[in-house]
Design a protein around this motif. Sequence first.
Motif, PDB file in Angstrom:
ATOM      1  N   TYR A  96       0.855  -1.182   0.000  1.00  0.00           N
ATOM      2  CA  TYR A  96       0.000   0.000   0.000  1.00  0.00           C
ATOM      3  C   TYR A  96       0.898   1.242   0.000  1.00  0.00           C
ATOM      4  O   TYR A  96       1.786   1.375   0.843  1.00  0.00           O
ATOM      5  CB  TYR A  96      -0.924  -0.006   1.218  1.00  0.00           C
ATOM      6  CG  TYR A  96      -1.770   1.247   1.312  1.00  0.00           C
ATOM      7  CD1 TYR A  96      -2.812   1.470   0.426  1.00  0.00           C
ATOM      8  CD2 TYR A  96      -1.508   2.205   2.294  1.00  0.00           C
ATOM      9  CE1 TYR A  96      -3.582   2.629   0.497  1.00  0.00           C
ATOM     10  CE2 TYR A  96      -2.271   3.360   2.371  1.00  0.00           C
ATOM     11  CZ  TYR A  96      -3.305   3.566   1.467  1.00  0.00           C
ATOM     12  OH  TYR A  96      -4.048   4.722   1.532  1.00  0.00           O
ATOM     13  N   LYS A  97       0.654   2.169  -0.916  1.00  0.00           N
ATOM     14  CA  LYS A  97       1.543   3.304  -1.123  1.00  0.00           C
ATOM     15  C   LYS A  97       1.214   4.520  -0.258  1.00  0.00           C
ATOM     16  O   LYS A  97       1.982   5.474  -0.218  1.00  0.00           O
ATOM     17  CB  LYS A  97       1.524   3.724  -2.599  1.00  0.00           C
ATOM     18  CG  LYS A  97       1.945   2.613  -3.569  1.00  0.00           C
ATOM     19  CD  LYS A  97       3.354   2.146  -3.291  1.00  0.00           C
ATOM     20  CE  LYS A  97       3.787   1.077  -4.297  1.00  0.00           C
ATOM     21  NZ  LYS A  97       5.139   0.543  -3.990  1.00  0.00           N
ATOM     22  N   GLY A  98       0.066   4.500   0.400  1.00  0.00           N
ATOM     23  CA  GLY A  98      -0.319   5.650   1.222  1.00  0.00           C
ATOM     24  C   GLY A  98       0.406   5.678   2.555  1.00  0.00           C
ATOM     25  O   GLY A  98       1.231   4.814   2.871  1.00  0.00           O
ATOM     26  N   ARG A  99       0.095   6.676   3.359  1.00  0.00           N
ATOM     27  CA  ARG A  99       0.756   6.876   4.650  1.00  0.00           C
ATOM     28  C   ARG A  99       0.309   5.802   5.644  1.00  0.00           C
ATOM     29  O   ARG A  99      -0.889   5.540   5.804  1.00  0.00           O
ATOM     30  CB  ARG A  99       0.401   8.274   5.172  1.00  0.00           C
ATOM     31  CG  ARG A  99       1.119   8.700   6.426  1.00  0.00           C
ATOM     32  CD  ARG A  99       1.015  10.213   6.611  1.00  0.00           C
ATOM     33  NE  ARG A  99       1.483  10.598   7.932  1.00  0.00           N
ATOM     34  CZ  ARG A  99       0.698  10.876   8.952  1.00  0.00           C
ATOM     35  NH1 ARG A  99      -0.622  10.861   8.783  1.00  0.00           N
ATOM     36  NH2 ARG A  99       1.200  11.208  10.121  1.00  0.00           N
ATOM     37  N   GLN A 100       1.292   5.185   6.336  1.00  0.00           N
ATOM     38  CA  GLN A 100       0.997   4.125   7.293  1.00  0.00           C
ATOM     39  C   GLN A 100       1.768   4.355   8.592  1.00  0.00           C
ATOM     40  O   GLN A 100       2.957   4.676   8.575  1.00  0.00           O
ATOM     41  CB  GLN A 100       1.368   2.746   6.739  1.00  0.00           C
ATOM     42  CG  GLN A 100       0.560   2.309   5.531  1.00  0.00           C
ATOM     43  CD  GLN A 100       0.729   0.830   5.250  1.00  0.00           C
ATOM     44  OE1 GLN A 100       0.230  -0.019   5.998  1.00  0.00           O
ATOM     45  NE2 GLN A 100       1.398   0.511   4.160  1.00  0.00           N
ATOM     46  N   ILE A 101       1.071   4.159   9.702  1.00  0.00           N
ATOM     47  CA  ILE A 101       1.683   4.230  11.029  1.00  0.00           C
ATOM     48  C   ILE A 101       1.364   2.925  11.747  1.00  0.00           C
ATOM     49  O   ILE A 101       0.222   2.441  11.714  1.00  0.00           O
ATOM     50  CB  ILE A 101       1.166   5.446  11.820  1.00  0.00           C
ATOM     51  CG1 ILE A 101       1.650   6.734  11.136  1.00  0.00           C
ATOM     52  CG2 ILE A 101       1.630   5.399  13.269  1.00  0.00           C
ATOM     53  CD1 ILE A 101       1.156   8.003  11.771  1.00  0.00           C
ATOM     54  N   VAL A 102       2.371   2.342  12.387  1.00  0.00           N
ATOM     55  CA  VAL A 102       2.189   1.032  13.022  1.00  0.00           C
ATOM     56  C   VAL A 102       2.449   1.130  14.520  1.00  0.00           C
ATOM     57  O   VAL A 102       3.384   1.800  14.963  1.00  0.00           O
ATOM     58  CB  VAL A 102       3.103  -0.039  12.373  1.00  0.00           C
ATOM     59  CG1 VAL A 102       4.575   0.315  12.495  1.00  0.00           C
ATOM     60  CG2 VAL A 102       2.827  -1.425  12.952  1.00  0.00           C
ATOM     61  N   TYR A 103       1.582   0.476  15.289  1.00  0.00           N
ATOM     62  CA  TYR A 103       1.691   0.419  16.750  1.00  0.00           C
ATOM     63  C   TYR A 103       2.270  -0.953  17.090  1.00  0.00           C
ATOM     64  O   TYR A 103       1.616  -1.979  16.886  1.00  0.00           O
ATOM     65  CB  TYR A 103       0.302   0.588  17.369  1.00  0.00           C
ATOM     66  CG  TYR A 103       0.253   0.816  18.859  1.00  0.00           C
ATOM     67  CD1 TYR A 103       0.442   2.088  19.393  1.00  0.00           C
ATOM     68  CD2 TYR A 103      -0.039  -0.231  19.736  1.00  0.00           C
ATOM     69  CE1 TYR A 103       0.360   2.315  20.764  1.00  0.00           C
ATOM     70  CE2 TYR A 103      -0.128  -0.019  21.100  1.00  0.00           C
ATOM     71  CZ  TYR A 103       0.069   1.254  21.608  1.00  0.00           C
ATOM     72  OH  TYR A 103      -0.014   1.465  22.969  1.00  0.00           O
ATOM     73  N   VAL A 104       3.498  -0.980  17.597  1.00  0.00           N
ATOM     74  CA  VAL A 104       4.200  -2.251  17.847  1.00  0.00           C
ATOM     75  C   VAL A 104       4.188  -2.567  19.348  1.00  0.00           C
ATOM     76  O   VAL A 104       4.706  -1.794  20.158  1.00  0.00           O
ATOM     77  CB  VAL A 104       5.649  -2.202  17.318  1.00  0.00           C
ATOM     78  CG1 VAL A 104       6.405  -3.477  17.707  1.00  0.00           C
ATOM     79  CG2 VAL A 104       5.643  -2.040  15.799  1.00  0.00           C
ATOM     80  N   HIS A 105       3.594  -3.702  19.691  1.00  0.00           N
ATOM     81  CA  HIS A 105       3.539  -4.130  21.088  1.00  0.00           C
ATOM     82  C   HIS A 105       3.908  -5.607  21.235  1.00  0.00           C
ATOM     83  O   HIS A 105       3.594  -6.234  22.257  1.00  0.00           O
ATOM     84  CB  HIS A 105       2.145  -3.864  21.682  1.00  0.00           C
ATOM     85  CG  HIS A 105       1.010  -4.321  20.820  1.00  0.00           C
ATOM     86  ND1 HIS A 105       0.415  -5.546  20.963  1.00  0.00           N
ATOM     87  CD2 HIS A 105       0.376  -3.723  19.780  1.00  0.00           C
ATOM     88  CE1 HIS A 105      -0.545  -5.676  20.065  1.00  0.00           C
ATOM     89  NE2 HIS A 105      -0.593  -4.592  19.326  1.00  0.00           N
ATOM     90  N   GLN A 106       4.568  -6.166  20.229  1.00  0.00           N
ATOM     91  CA  GLN A 106       5.040  -7.555  20.263  1.00  0.00           C
ATOM     92  C   GLN A 106       6.555  -7.547  20.482  1.00  0.00           C
ATOM     93  O   GLN A 106       7.321  -7.185  19.594  1.00  0.00           O
ATOM     94  CB  GLN A 106       4.684  -8.259  18.953  1.00  0.00           C
ATOM     95  CG  GLN A 106       5.288  -9.659  18.768  1.00  0.00           C
ATOM     96  CD  GLN A 106       5.036 -10.585  19.943  1.00  0.00           C
ATOM     97  OE1 GLN A 106       5.930 -10.818  20.754  1.00  0.00           O
ATOM     98  NE2 GLN A 106       3.826 -11.123  20.025  1.00  0.00           N
ATOM     99  N   PRO A 107       7.024  -7.957  21.680  1.00  0.00           N
ATOM    100  CA  PRO A 107       8.448  -7.824  22.017  1.00  0.00           C
ATOM    101  C   PRO A 107       9.345  -9.009  21.662  1.00  0.00           C
ATOM    102  O   PRO A 107      10.565  -8.908  21.759  1.00  0.00           O
ATOM    103  CB  PRO A 107       8.401  -7.660  23.541  1.00  0.00           C
ATOM    104  CG  PRO A 107       7.252  -8.538  23.950  1.00  0.00           C
ATOM    105  CD  PRO A 107       6.228  -8.426  22.834  1.00  0.00           C
ATOM    106  N   LEU A 108       8.766 -10.154  21.270  1.00  0.00           N
ATOM    107  CA  LEU A 108       9.558 -11.379  21.136  1.00  0.00           C
ATOM    108  C   LEU A 108      10.745 -11.233  20.191  1.00  0.00           C
ATOM    109  O   LEU A 108      11.823 -11.787  20.438  1.00  0.00           O
ATOM    110  CB  LEU A 108       8.669 -12.544  20.686  1.00  0.00           C
ATOM    111  CG  LEU A 108       7.867 -13.220  21.798  1.00  0.00           C
ATOM    112  CD1 LEU A 108       6.888 -14.223  21.222  1.00  0.00           C
ATOM    113  CD2 LEU A 108       8.790 -13.903  22.789  1.00  0.00           C
ATOM    114  N   GLY A 109      10.578 -10.506  19.100  1.00  0.00           N
ATOM    115  CA  GLY A 109      11.658 -10.372  18.139  1.00  0.00           C
ATOM    116  C   GLY A 109      12.728  -9.379  18.538  1.00  0.00           C
ATOM    117  O   GLY A 109      13.765  -9.284  17.866  1.00  0.00           O
TER     118      GLY A 109
END
Length: 358
Positions: A96-109
């Motif tokens: 997807y070429k539009g603006r994206q913001i991600v909320y990361v709450h998975q710590p395992l990696g």
Amino acid sequence: MRIVVNNIAASQTGALTILKSFYDYVDCYEKEHEWIFLLGAPYLEEKEHIKVEVLEKVKRNWLNRLTFDLWNGKNYIKKWNPDVVFSLQNTITFGYKGRQIVYVHQPLGFQKVKKFSFLKKKEREYAVYQYLIGSLINASIKRADKTIVQTKWMRDAILDKTGMDHEKIVNILPDIEDKYCPKEEEEEAFDNHLFFFPSGDILYKNHETVVKACQILNKKGYKDFQVLFTLKDLKSVTDISYDSGHGNIVCAGKLMPEELFSFYRKGTLIFPSYIETLGLPLIEGKMAGSMILASHCPFCLEILEGYENVKYFEPFDQETLAAYMEDIMTGRLKRKKSKAENRGKDKSSWFYVVKELM
């Protein structure tokens, strides 16, 4: 603005709590914007400014979810013509070429304490998250316009692993409900023989170290103490068979919030977990002025920085944990009287998250 919120993956307690908390905030305070929630089940109610799209087929299995995230999702989201896509599920919609913001709450990696194995049955699911899904999360962070995390340690770990620009990773500590937190005038007598650990049956919560510490105390002749787990039974977290004959470990199942805060006030919180994004019981215990025995891990050190009623132990060091428990029971280690911490804010943390979306 039109914002698509992607959280098709949400189904378990933690992810649903984040989803519903965000939904409640935008329902009350962000009515000037149009919100489109993409979900795997009908968890939310539509409102005048909130549309809910349920994509049950996408949620049905991992293959469908990956197909959507990696290939088909971009076209589905494009039809909504959003100003921004906000993912609450750790990964972006690839392509997807539009603006994206991600909320990361998975710590395992991002943690370095444990390397989970695909060859061990009990570790296989964690290995998938650590290595396979972890790779997708890394790729998402590198492609997203911005990444939001809950703690400084996660921000530092992501920067270290991905090499991203500092300004693209934002740390916003989430809101913690404090309505059950004791008022200053409320105080319960401290029971120095009562310990507890509120947690689900997840391997890295590390109940086994607490069980081993109890065995050490039993061998030293200690019988009159109690450790309470919020589990149905020990079999789900350890292969160790434990029965002291004195009821030292009690599996009480899930407790109500008011019951938890009662234990925070009168007992000692043990927190042996070696992987967490945040560690909610640490914040709740600190708010209540609890005596805390915590693992010497980055998230514990961050949340409990400057807190007096805490002692740290290495997460697999049952001898030190047992020694601290003994010190509490014998009175050599006392809980200092401290004011219950008020974490009240002028504005919700979601205010600052939404600000990043604009």
